[in-house]
Motif scaffolding. Structure first.
Motif, PDB file in Angstrom:
ATOM      1  N   TYR A  32       0.940  -1.236  -0.114  1.00  0.00           N
ATOM      2  CA  TYR A  32      -0.046   0.166   0.015  1.00  0.00           C
ATOM      3  C   TYR A  32       0.916   1.149  -0.114  1.00  0.00           C
ATOM      4  CZ  TYR A  32      -3.170   3.351   2.305  1.00  0.00           C
ATOM      5  OH  TYR A  32      -3.897   4.565   2.523  1.00  0.00           O
ATOM      6  N   ALA A  33       1.893   1.369   0.888  1.00  0.00           N
ATOM      7  CA  ALA A  33       2.658   2.375   1.096  1.00  0.00           C
ATOM      8  C   ALA A  33       3.485   2.926  -0.456  1.00  0.00           C
ATOM      9  CB  ALA A  33       3.750   2.016   2.062  1.00  0.00           C
ATOM     10  N   GLU A  34       3.640   2.089  -1.309  1.00  0.00           N
ATOM     11  CA  GLU A  34       4.248   2.113  -2.487  1.00  0.00           C
ATOM     12  C   GLU A  34       3.224   3.033  -3.320  1.00  0.00           C
ATOM     13  OE1 GLU A  34       6.147  -1.093  -4.380  1.00  0.00           O
ATOM     14  OE2 GLU A  34       6.462  -1.937  -2.439  1.00  0.00           O
ATOM     15  N   HIS A  35       2.003   3.176  -3.068  1.00  0.00           N
ATOM     16  CA  HIS A  35       1.130   3.650  -3.970  1.00  0.00           C
ATOM     17  C   HIS A  35       0.715   5.203  -3.358  1.00  0.00           C
ATOM     18  CE1 HIS A  35       0.510   0.309  -6.669  1.00  0.00           C
ATOM     19  NE2 HIS A  35       0.690  -0.615  -5.493  1.00  0.00           N
ATOM     20  N   VAL A  36       0.675   5.301  -2.148  1.00  0.00           N
ATOM     21  CA  VAL A  36       0.057   6.720  -1.732  1.00  0.00           C
ATOM     22  C   VAL A  36       1.114   7.914  -1.522  1.00  0.00           C
ATOM     23  CG1 VAL A  36      -1.678   5.086  -0.667  1.00  0.00           C
ATOM     24  CG2 VAL A  36       0.306   5.765   0.877  1.00  0.00           C
ATOM     25  N   GLY A  37       2.212   7.872  -1.544  1.00  0.00           N
ATOM     26  CA  GLY A  37       2.998   8.975  -1.415  1.00  0.00           C
ATOM     27  C   GLY A  37       3.420   9.397  -0.235  1.00  0.00           C
ATOM     28  N   ASP A  38       3.848  10.635  -0.119  1.00  0.00           N
ATOM     29  CA  ASP A  38       4.569  11.311   1.007  1.00  0.00           C
ATOM     30  C   ASP A  38       3.182  11.715   2.076  1.00  0.00           C
ATOM     31  OD1 ASP A  38       7.274  10.891   0.188  1.00  0.00           O
ATOM     32  OD2 ASP A  38       7.124  12.800  -0.885  1.00  0.00           O
ATOM     33  N   THR A  39       2.154  12.109   1.468  1.00  0.00           N
ATOM     34  CA  THR A  39       1.059  12.376   2.449  1.00  0.00           C
ATOM     35  C   THR A  39      -0.113  11.387   2.258  1.00  0.00           C
ATOM     36  OG1 THR A  39       1.641  14.605   2.224  1.00  0.00           O
ATOM     37  CG2 THR A  39      -0.571  14.335   3.032  1.00  0.00           C
ATOM     38  N   PRO A  40       0.005  10.131   2.860  1.00  0.00           N
ATOM     39  CA  PRO A  40      -0.990   9.142   2.788  1.00  0.00           C
ATOM     40  C   PRO A  40      -2.155   9.622   3.637  1.00  0.00           C
ATOM     41  CG  PRO A  40       0.614   8.583   4.443  1.00  0.00           C
ATOM     42  CD  PRO A  40       1.001   9.774   3.893  1.00  0.00           C
ATOM     43  N   PRO A  41      -3.580   9.231   2.743  1.00  0.00           N
ATOM     44  CA  PRO A  41      -4.841   9.510   3.395  1.00  0.00           C
ATOM     45  C   PRO A  41      -5.079   8.859   4.574  1.00  0.00           C
ATOM     46  CG  PRO A  41      -4.853   7.717   1.711  1.00  0.00           C
ATOM     47  CD  PRO A  41      -3.662   8.191   1.775  1.00  0.00           C
ATOM     48  N   ALA A  42      -6.018   9.442   5.252  1.00  0.00           N
ATOM     49  CA  ALA A  42      -6.461   9.266   6.684  1.00  0.00           C
ATOM     50  C   ALA A  42      -7.188   7.234   6.161  1.00  0.00           C
ATOM     51  CB  ALA A  42      -7.721   9.576   6.882  1.00  0.00           C
ATOM     52  N   ARG A  43      -6.975   6.560   7.110  1.00  0.00           N
ATOM     53  CA  ARG A  43      -7.187   5.193   6.910  1.00  0.00           C
ATOM     54  C   ARG A  43      -7.774   4.315   8.010  1.00  0.00           C
ATOM     55  NH1 ARG A  43      -2.461   1.005   5.345  1.00  0.00           N
ATOM     56  NH2 ARG A  43      -2.949   0.256   7.309  1.00  0.00           N
ATOM     57  N   VAL A  44      -8.516   3.432   7.732  1.00  0.00           N
ATOM     58  CA  VAL A  44      -8.696   2.333   8.649  1.00  0.00           C
ATOM     59  C   VAL A  44      -8.677   1.217   8.092  1.00  0.00           C
ATOM     60  CG1 VAL A  44     -11.297   2.328   8.254  1.00  0.00           C
ATOM     61  CG2 VAL A  44     -10.484   1.606  10.612  1.00  0.00           C
ATOM     62  N   CYS A  45      -8.187  -0.071   9.128  1.00  0.00           N
ATOM     63  CA  CYS A  45      -7.996  -1.438   8.471  1.00  0.00           C
ATOM     64  C   CYS A  45      -8.939  -2.187   9.332  1.00  0.00           C
ATOM     65  CB  CYS A  45      -6.415  -1.668   8.561  1.00  0.00           C
ATOM     66  SG  CYS A  45      -6.317  -3.385   7.982  1.00  0.00           S
ATOM     67  N   ILE A  46      -9.651  -3.162   8.746  1.00  0.00           N
ATOM     68  CA  ILE A  46     -10.759  -3.921   9.383  1.00  0.00           C
ATOM     69  C   ILE A  46     -10.428  -5.389   8.967  1.00  0.00           C
ATOM     70  CG2 ILE A  46     -13.154  -4.397   9.734  1.00  0.00           C
ATOM     71  CD1 ILE A  46     -13.667  -1.433   9.106  1.00  0.00           C
ATOM     72  N   GLU A  47     -10.508  -6.119   9.998  1.00  0.00           N
ATOM     73  CA  GLU A  47     -10.381  -7.950   9.460  1.00  0.00           C
ATOM     74  C   GLU A  47     -11.888  -8.109   9.434  1.00  0.00           C
ATOM     75  OE1 GLU A  47      -8.100 -11.405  11.435  1.00  0.00           O
ATOM     76  OE2 GLU A  47      -9.330 -10.848  12.574  1.00  0.00           O
ATOM     77  N   ALA A  48     -12.087  -8.855   8.112  1.00  0.00           N
ATOM     78  CA  ALA A  48     -13.514  -8.975   7.674  1.00  0.00           C
ATOM     79  C   ALA A  48     -13.297 -10.724   7.634  1.00  0.00           C
ATOM     80  CB  ALA A  48     -13.756  -8.795   6.480  1.00  0.00           C
ATOM     81  N   ALA A  49     -14.649 -11.280   8.096  1.00  0.00           N
ATOM     82  CA  ALA A  49     -14.653 -12.767   8.388  1.00  0.00           C
ATOM     83  C   ALA A  49     -14.279 -13.279   6.897  1.00  0.00           C
ATOM     84  CB  ALA A  49     -15.880 -13.077   8.674  1.00  0.00           C
ATOM     85  N   ARG A  50     -14.999 -12.521   6.020  1.00  0.00           N
ATOM     86  CA  ARG A  50     -15.113 -13.224   4.463  1.00  0.00           C
ATOM     87  C   ARG A  50     -15.260 -11.901   3.459  1.00  0.00           C
ATOM     88  NH1 ARG A  50     -18.860 -17.808   1.885  1.00  0.00           N
ATOM     89  NH2 ARG A  50     -17.564 -18.151   0.078  1.00  0.00           N
ATOM     90  N   LEU A  51     -14.408 -12.122   2.325  1.00  0.00           N
ATOM     91  CA  LEU A  51     -14.656 -11.056   1.313  1.00  0.00           C
ATOM     92  C   LEU A  51     -14.852 -11.515   0.030  1.00  0.00           C
ATOM     93  CD1 LEU A  51     -11.383  -8.960   1.797  1.00  0.00           C
ATOM     94  CD2 LEU A  51     -13.553  -8.437   2.165  1.00  0.00           C
ATOM     95  N   PRO A  52     -15.757 -11.028  -0.804  1.00  0.00           N
ATOM     96  CA  PRO A  52     -16.183 -11.481  -2.015  1.00  0.00           C
ATOM     97  C   PRO A  52     -15.340 -12.621  -2.619  1.00  0.00           C
ATOM     98  CG  PRO A  52     -17.148  -9.435  -2.023  1.00  0.00           C
ATOM     99  CD  PRO A  52     -15.908  -9.771  -0.794  1.00  0.00           C
ATOM    100  N   ASP A  53     -15.607 -13.790  -3.217  1.00  0.00           N
ATOM    101  CA  ASP A  53     -14.595 -14.410  -4.233  1.00  0.00           C
ATOM    102  C   ASP A  53     -13.388 -15.016  -3.108  1.00  0.00           C
ATOM    103  OD1 ASP A  53     -15.829 -14.281  -6.363  1.00  0.00           O
ATOM    104  OD2 ASP A  53     -14.863 -12.602  -7.178  1.00  0.00           O
TER     105      ASP A  53
END
Length: 128
Positions: free
Chosen positions: A94-115
């Motif tokens: 992720y860090a390779e894509h967001v540059g020097d001023t990354p956006p605000a962010r949250v990370c959530i563990e989900a039981a299951r994602l599509p596919d």
């Protein structure tokens, strides 16, 4: 009523579900959640969670570009992972894509994602 229009690009996965890839409203772009789907083949990318995260970010970038912006315009991101043990690997990619001023962010563990993918990300960008 907000000035609102759907954003669509062949550079990100297409589907027949009832939602837009992105919606531009009053200068804010709301990008739907994307998993690691290759838009050319419609298949999930092979590889570890880093490779999957790179594909997800490429999908998000395609929608943001279609609206006239770049990933530097991201202001809020939500990351969904199916295993919090993947957190560090996802962060590295992720860090390779967001540059020097990354956006605000949250990370959530989900039981299951599509596919049964391991990572999905949605975003908000200020593009106009």
């Amino acid at each position: 009523m907000a000035d609102k229009r759907a954003i669509s690009t062949s550079g990100a996965p297409q589907n027949d579900n009832p939602y837009s890839q992105g919606v531009l409203a009053d200068g804010f772009l709301f990008v739907s959640g994307f998993g690691p789907v290759d838009p050319e083949t419609g298949e999930d990318v092979d590889g570890d969670v880093r490779a999957q995260t790179h594909r997800v970010m490429d999908n998000l970038a395609a929608v943001v570009r279609e609206a006239g912006g770049s990933l530097d315009d991201l202001v809020k991101v939500t990351v969904y992972v199916t295993d919090m043990d993947d957190y560090d690997a996802v962060n590295e990619a992720y860090a390779e894509h967001v540059g020097d001023t990354p956006p605000a962010r949250v990370c959530i563990e989900a039981a299951r994602l599509p596919d049964d993918v391991r990572v999905e990300i949605d975003a908000v960008a200020k593009v106009a």
